[in-house]
Design a protein around this motif. Structure first.
Motif, PDB file in Angstrom:
ATOM      1  N   TYR A 146      -6.943   8.419   8.317  1.00 30.74           N
ATOM      2  CA  TYR A 146      -7.765   7.322   7.749  1.00 30.74           C
ATOM      3  C   TYR A 146      -7.370   5.981   8.636  1.00 30.74           C
ATOM      4  O   TYR A 146      -6.232   5.907   9.142  1.00 30.74           O
ATOM      5  CB  TYR A 146      -7.498   7.320   6.241  1.00 30.74           C
ATOM      6  N   ARG A 147      -8.064   5.236   8.520  1.00 32.28           N
ATOM      7  CA  ARG A 147      -7.771   3.961   8.951  1.00 32.28           C
ATOM      8  C   ARG A 147      -7.889   2.998   7.795  1.00 32.28           C
ATOM      9  O   ARG A 147      -9.107   2.982   7.242  1.00 32.28           O
ATOM     10  CB  ARG A 147      -8.979   3.423  10.202  1.00 32.28           C
ATOM     11  N   ALA A 148      -6.954   2.270   7.410  1.00 36.59           N
ATOM     12  CA  ALA A 148      -6.813   1.483   6.433  1.00 36.59           C
ATOM     13  C   ALA A 148      -6.889  -0.092   6.973  1.00 36.59           C
ATOM     14  O   ALA A 148      -5.890  -0.554   7.678  1.00 36.59           O
ATOM     15  CB  ALA A 148      -5.608   1.691   5.572  1.00 36.59           C
ATOM     16  N   ALA A 149      -7.928  -0.737   6.689  1.00 36.01           N
ATOM     17  CA  ALA A 149      -7.939  -2.251   6.836  1.00 36.01           C
ATOM     18  C   ALA A 149      -7.652  -2.928   5.662  1.00 36.01           C
ATOM     19  O   ALA A 149      -8.283  -2.760   4.571  1.00 36.01           O
ATOM     20  CB  ALA A 149      -9.353  -2.398   7.475  1.00 36.01           C
ATOM     21  N   VAL A 164       1.186  -1.117   0.022  1.00 42.71           N
ATOM     22  CA  VAL A 164       0.081   0.105   0.076  1.00 42.71           C
ATOM     23  C   VAL A 164       1.011   1.164   0.148  1.00 42.71           C
ATOM     24  O   VAL A 164       1.786   1.140   0.893  1.00 42.71           O
ATOM     25  CB  VAL A 164      -1.096   0.136   1.321  1.00 42.71           C
ATOM     26  N   ARG A 165       0.477   2.062  -0.834  1.00 42.56           N
ATOM     27  CA  ARG A 165       1.468   3.283  -0.948  1.00 42.56           C
ATOM     28  C   ARG A 165       0.631   4.529  -1.017  1.00 42.56           C
ATOM     29  O   ARG A 165      -0.496   4.492  -1.761  1.00 42.56           O
ATOM     30  CB  ARG A 165       2.182   3.153  -2.368  1.00 42.56           C
ATOM     31  N   TYR A 166       0.952   5.653  -0.175  1.00 43.74           N
ATOM     32  CA  TYR A 166       0.416   6.892  -0.423  1.00 43.74           C
ATOM     33  C   TYR A 166       1.225   7.853  -0.705  1.00 43.74           C
ATOM     34  O   TYR A 166       2.549   7.984  -0.272  1.00 43.74           O
ATOM     35  CB  TYR A 166      -0.314   7.205   0.975  1.00 43.74           C
ATOM     36  N   ASP A 167       0.933   8.836  -1.787  1.00 44.68           N
ATOM     37  CA  ASP A 167       1.807  10.099  -2.158  1.00 44.68           C
ATOM     38  C   ASP A 167       1.102  11.137  -1.638  1.00 44.68           C
ATOM     39  O   ASP A 167      -0.004  11.470  -2.301  1.00 44.68           O
ATOM     40  CB  ASP A 167       1.808   9.799  -3.567  1.00 44.68           C
ATOM     41  N   ASP A 168       1.532  11.905  -0.760  1.00 40.24           N
ATOM     42  CA  ASP A 168       1.119  13.259  -0.064  1.00 40.24           C
ATOM     43  C   ASP A 168       0.932  14.315  -1.178  1.00 40.24           C
ATOM     44  O   ASP A 168       0.100  15.007  -1.067  1.00 40.24           O
ATOM     45  CB  ASP A 168       1.849  13.602   1.166  1.00 40.24           C
ATOM     46  N   THR A 169       1.753  14.300  -2.042  1.00 45.42           N
ATOM     47  CA  THR A 169       1.762  15.555  -3.021  1.00 45.42           C
ATOM     48  C   THR A 169       0.565  15.363  -4.051  1.00 45.42           C
ATOM     49  O   THR A 169       0.137  16.315  -4.488  1.00 45.42           O
ATOM     50  CB  THR A 169       3.225  15.325  -3.747  1.00 45.42           C
ATOM     51  N   ALA A 173      -4.552  -3.658   9.928  1.00 46.88           N
ATOM     52  CA  ALA A 173      -4.980  -2.460   9.903  1.00 46.88           C
ATOM     53  C   ALA A 173      -3.904  -1.546  10.368  1.00 46.88           C
ATOM     54  O   ALA A 173      -2.898  -1.851  11.156  1.00 46.88           O
ATOM     55  CB  ALA A 173      -6.369  -2.288  10.578  1.00 46.88           C
ATOM     56  N   PHE A 174      -3.949  -0.178   9.873  1.00 41.46           N
ATOM     57  CA  PHE A 174      -3.052   0.641  10.410  1.00 41.46           C
ATOM     58  C   PHE A 174      -3.776   2.299  10.099  1.00 41.46           C
ATOM     59  O   PHE A 174      -4.827   2.068   9.017  1.00 41.46           O
ATOM     60  CB  PHE A 174      -1.593   0.764   9.740  1.00 41.46           C
ATOM     61  N   GLN A 175      -3.479   3.019  10.550  1.00 43.00           N
ATOM     62  CA  GLN A 175      -3.862   4.418  10.424  1.00 43.00           C
ATOM     63  C   GLN A 175      -2.858   5.348   9.937  1.00 43.00           C
ATOM     64  O   GLN A 175      -1.537   5.236  10.107  1.00 43.00           O
ATOM     65  CB  GLN A 175      -4.298   5.216  11.786  1.00 43.00           C
ATOM     66  N   PHE A 176      -3.281   6.327   9.017  1.00 43.49           N
ATOM     67  CA  PHE A 176      -2.275   7.470   8.631  1.00 43.49           C
ATOM     68  C   PHE A 176      -3.085   8.675   8.478  1.00 43.49           C
ATOM     69  O   PHE A 176      -4.340   8.665   8.384  1.00 43.49           O
ATOM     70  CB  PHE A 176      -1.685   6.892   7.322  1.00 43.49           C
ATOM     71  N   THR A 177      -2.477   9.646   8.291  1.00 39.48           N
ATOM     72  CA  THR A 177      -2.964  11.290   8.355  1.00 39.48           C
ATOM     73  C   THR A 177      -2.439  11.846   7.313  1.00 39.48           C
ATOM     74  O   THR A 177      -1.040  11.863   6.920  1.00 39.48           O
ATOM     75  CB  THR A 177      -2.608  11.909   9.547  1.00 39.48           C
ATOM     76  N   THR A 178      -3.194  12.286   6.085  1.00 40.11           N
ATOM     77  CA  THR A 178      -2.785  13.180   5.171  1.00 40.11           C
ATOM     78  C   THR A 178      -2.195  14.468   5.441  1.00 40.11           C
ATOM     79  O   THR A 178      -2.256  14.971   6.501  1.00 40.11           O
ATOM     80  CB  THR A 178      -3.727  13.297   4.132  1.00 40.11           C
ATOM     81  N   ARG A 237     -12.845   6.824   7.872  1.00 35.90           N
ATOM     82  CA  ARG A 237     -12.536   7.956   8.841  1.00 35.90           C
ATOM     83  C   ARG A 237     -12.850   7.623  10.451  1.00 35.90           C
ATOM     84  O   ARG A 237     -14.236   7.574  10.491  1.00 35.90           O
ATOM     85  CB  ARG A 237     -12.838   9.144   8.330  1.00 35.90           C
ATOM     86  N   PRO A 238     -11.931   7.253  11.294  1.00 32.17           N
ATOM     87  CA  PRO A 238     -12.342   7.094  12.607  1.00 32.17           C
ATOM     88  C   PRO A 238     -13.218   8.139  13.121  1.00 32.17           C
ATOM     89  O   PRO A 238     -12.997   9.405  12.918  1.00 32.17           O
ATOM     90  CB  PRO A 238     -10.956   7.045  13.379  1.00 32.17           C
ATOM     91  N   GLY A 239     -14.329   7.573  13.650  1.00 33.12           N
ATOM     92  CA  GLY A 239     -15.307   8.589  14.390  1.00 33.12           C
ATOM     93  C   GLY A 239     -16.220   9.486  13.203  1.00 33.12           C
ATOM     94  O   GLY A 239     -17.068  10.149  13.674  1.00 33.12           O
ATOM     95  N   MET A 240     -16.160   8.938  12.194  1.00 28.17           N
ATOM     96  CA  MET A 240     -16.856   9.762  11.108  1.00 28.17           C
ATOM     97  C   MET A 240     -17.765   8.872  10.213  1.00 28.17           C
ATOM     98  O   MET A 240     -17.435   7.448  10.021  1.00 28.17           O
ATOM     99  CB  MET A 240     -15.941  10.472  10.052  1.00 28.17           C
ATOM    100  N   VAL A 241     -19.136   9.139   9.983  1.00 22.98           N
ATOM    101  CA  VAL A 241     -20.044   8.158   9.301  1.00 22.98           C
ATOM    102  C   VAL A 241     -19.793   8.694   7.845  1.00 22.98           C
ATOM    103  O   VAL A 241     -19.708   9.950   7.321  1.00 22.98           O
ATOM    104  CB  VAL A 241     -21.429   8.843   9.834  1.00 22.98           C
ATOM    105  N   GLY A 242     -19.932   7.502   7.061  1.00 21.93           N
ATOM    106  CA  GLY A 242     -19.662   7.914   5.541  1.00 21.93           C
ATOM    107  C   GLY A 242     -19.480   6.580   4.703  1.00 21.93           C
ATOM    108  O   GLY A 242     -19.202   5.307   5.333  1.00 21.93           O
TER     109      GLY A 242
END
Length: 122
Positions: free
Chosen positions: A99-102, A38-43, A117-122, A66-71
């Motif tokens: 985000y929580r990534a499962a 899994v790869r995330y590019d912030d740019t 699972a892990f969490q990351f922040t943009t 998104r933890p604590g968010m409905v959607g």
């Protein structure tokens, strides 16, 4: 006089630190998830999932919430048979979104699904 000089030098050092500081891209990452990455590019705010190109069938599926968010969750799935390259999706363009990534990862040679699972922040 000594205190004034110390204050001026301190202010100059602080100003130089702010001017010379590089923008933070700490949110970009690449993570091994068993049978792929899994790869995330912030740019580009793009999350990519790629199953390992191996003998047999391999797939990786990531569900973002998104933890604590409905959607509606964002689901990204990639496999090495139908799609040998990475599968990517844009995620929120806002900074500081957590985000929580499962993930689930499968390889036919092993015959079992790995989960995590892990969490990351943009």
């Amino acid at each position: 006089m000594k205190y004034l000089r110390t204050a001026i030098v301190g202010a100059a050092v602080a100003a130089a630190s702010v001017i010379l500081a590089q923008p933070a891209l700490a949110a970009s990452f690449q993570r091994d998830v068993g049978d792929g990455i899994v790869r995330y590019d912030d740019t580009t705010n793009e999350l990519c999932v790629r199953a390992d190109n191996t003998t047999g069938t391999a797939w990786v599926e990531v569900t973002l919430t998104r933890p604590g968010m409905v959607g509606t969750p964002i689901v990204i799935r990639d496999d090495n048979v139908k799609h040998p390259d990475a599968t990517c999706k844009q995620v929120s363009a806002f900074d500081n979104v957590t985000y929580r990534a499962a993930y689930e990862s499968f390889w036919s040679g092993r015959g079992t699904i790995l989960r995590g699972a892990f969490q990351f922040t943009t």
